[in-house]
Design an enzyme around this catalytic site. Sequence first.
Site, mmCIF file in Angstrom:
data_model
loop_
_atom_site.group_PDB
_atom_site.id
_atom_site.type_symbol
_atom_site.label_atom_id
_atom_site.label_comp_id
_atom_site.label_asym_id
_atom_site.label_seq_id
_atom_site.Cartn_x
_atom_site.Cartn_y
_atom_site.Cartn_z
ATOM 1 N N HIS A 13 -1.358 -1.314 -4.125
ATOM 2 C CA HIS A 13 -2.627 -1.042 -3.438
ATOM 3 C C HIS A 13 -2.723 0.457 -3.184
ATOM 4 C CE1 HIS A 13 -6.061 -2.239 -0.895
ATOM 5 N NE2 HIS A 13 -5.668 -1.292 -0.070
ATOM 6 N N ASP B 299 -4.889 3.447 -1.636
ATOM 7 C CA ASP B 299 -5.911 3.745 -0.639
ATOM 8 C C ASP B 299 -6.459 5.149 -0.834
ATOM 9 O OD1 ASP B 299 -6.086 1.383 1.045
ATOM 10 O OD2 ASP B 299 -4.011 1.799 1.609
ATOM 11 N N MET C 292 -12.249 4.272 -0.169
ATOM 12 C CA MET C 292 -12.874 4.496 1.146
ATOM 13 C C MET C 292 -13.552 5.851 1.088
ATOM 14 S SD MET C 292 -9.752 2.940 3.358
ATOM 15 C CE MET C 292 -8.627 3.055 1.959
ATOM 16 N N MET D 241 -9.048 7.909 0.304
ATOM 17 C CA MET D 241 -9.860 8.262 1.479
ATOM 18 C C MET D 241 -10.398 9.679 1.333
ATOM 19 S SD MET D 241 -7.447 6.842 4.533
ATOM 20 C CE MET D 241 -6.601 5.254 4.410
ATOM 21 N N GLY E 102 -8.668 3.674 7.594
ATOM 22 C CA GLY E 102 -8.405 5.095 7.813
ATOM 23 C C GLY E 102 -6.927 5.406 7.967
ATOM 24 N N MET F 68 -11.207 -6.366 5.590
ATOM 25 C CA MET F 68 -10.409 -5.454 6.417
ATOM 26 C C MET F 68 -10.041 -6.162 7.718
ATOM 27 S SD MET F 68 -10.036 -2.789 4.581
ATOM 28 C CE MET F 68 -8.956 -2.031 5.800
ATOM 29 N N SER G 289 0.844 -1.200 0.000
ATOM 30 C CA SER G 289 0.000 0.000 0.000
ATOM 31 C C SER G 289 0.873 1.241 0.000
ATOM 32 C CB SER G 289 -0.885 0.014 1.244
ATOM 33 O OG SER G 289 -1.447 1.308 1.380
ATOM 34 N N ASP H 25 -6.405 -6.795 4.373
ATOM 35 C CA ASP H 25 -5.820 -5.453 4.424
ATOM 36 C C ASP H 25 -5.827 -4.943 5.858
ATOM 37 O OD1 ASP H 25 -4.979 -2.870 3.897
ATOM 38 O OD2 ASP H 25 -6.775 -2.296 2.767
ATOM 39 N N HIS I 47 -8.521 0.880 -3.687
ATOM 40 C CA HIS I 47 -9.421 0.661 -2.545
ATOM 41 C C HIS I 47 -10.091 1.986 -2.221
ATOM 42 C CE1 HIS I 47 -9.548 -0.468 2.057
ATOM 43 N NE2 HIS I 47 -10.753 -0.297 1.549
HETATM 44 C C1 DX5 Z 1 -6.219 1.133 5.947
HETATM 45 C C2 DX5 Z 1 -5.790 0.910 4.510
HETATM 46 C C3 DX5 Z 1 -4.687 -0.050 4.391
HETATM 47 C C4 DX5 Z 1 -3.414 0.404 5.046
HETATM 48 C C5 DX5 Z 1 -2.690 -0.787 5.540
HETATM 49 O O1 DX5 Z 1 -7.264 2.051 5.954
HETATM 50 O O2 DX5 Z 1 -6.878 0.414 3.759
HETATM 51 O O3 DX5 Z 1 -4.458 -0.434 3.055
HETATM 52 O O4 DX5 Z 1 -2.576 1.123 4.216
HETATM 53 O O5 DX5 Z 1 -1.591 -0.344 6.277
HETATM 54 P P1 DX5 Z 1 -0.789 -1.306 7.234
HETATM 55 O O6 DX5 Z 1 -0.278 -2.447 6.405
HETATM 56 O O7 DX5 Z 1 0.272 -0.426 7.781
HETATM 57 O O8 DX5 Z 1 -1.775 -1.784 8.282
HETATM 58 ZN ZN ZN Z 2 -6.494 -0.517 1.738
#
Ligand code: DX5
Ligand code: ZN
Length: 218
Positions: A32, A34, A67, A36, A141, A136, A7, A174, A65
């Site tokens: 990946h 993310d 969010m 948000m 977040g 998840m 990610s 994830d 992904h």
């Molecule tokens: C969380 C994200 C993840 C995050 C994972 O909201 O969706 O993809 O980046 O990070 P780590 O691997 O550090 O838990």
């Molecule tokens: Zn993610």
Amino acid sequence: MVKIAPSILSADFANLGRDVERIEAGGADYVHIDVMDGQFVPNITFGANVVSAIRPTTDLVFDVHLMIVDPERFVDDFIKAGSDIITVHAESTTHLHRVIQQIKQGGAKAGVVINPGTPVAMIEPVLSMVDLVLIMTVNPGFGGQAFLPECLDKVSELAVLREKYDYHYEIEVDGGVDDKTAVACVNAGADVLVAGSYVYGVSDVAGQIAKLKEGGKK
Ligand code: DX5
Ligand code: ZN
């Protein structure tokens, strides 16, 4: 062999192109991404323009992904930006079935994701349509949170349902994935591991990806 999806949430945003190249050279399978919006989750990252900016830097599969609230508003933008897989939260839209149709009609692969507090039953009606199911293992977040092992029951449940009904989705996990939790994820039936802080937390990115692959060997 388990696939690894680092990610870029934990990458250096001032050097994103370089950090994507590093994971590609290090043997990653997906990148990946993310996204948000500060509403669905209490953090803001980036939008489709950042996805298009990094698209020319790599041949890796873009695993996006979302969010964000009402993802149907932005799916077409993310497809145009070069996303290969777009994954939407069941909790983020009133019309989950419709947004999955929209992603597929746009020519991308469609994924569905559920938070730790959401049961698999919530997404059963769409399991036949999706290419990826993301479980998840933290509340979304932020990177760097502790792995929630109780979520792994849902991974096993999805593996059983796939076998029973001949579905074709990959199962991805994830949140809080490291070389130890990776073993538990793969044993439960995960096909793809997302890892942010574990991969980007040290300078030897390739070594971290190798350790995840090693831990994920059955
Ligand atoms: C969380 C994200 C993840 C995050 C994972 O909201 O969706 O993809 O980046 O990070 P780590 O691997 O550090 O838990
Ligand atoms: Zn993610």
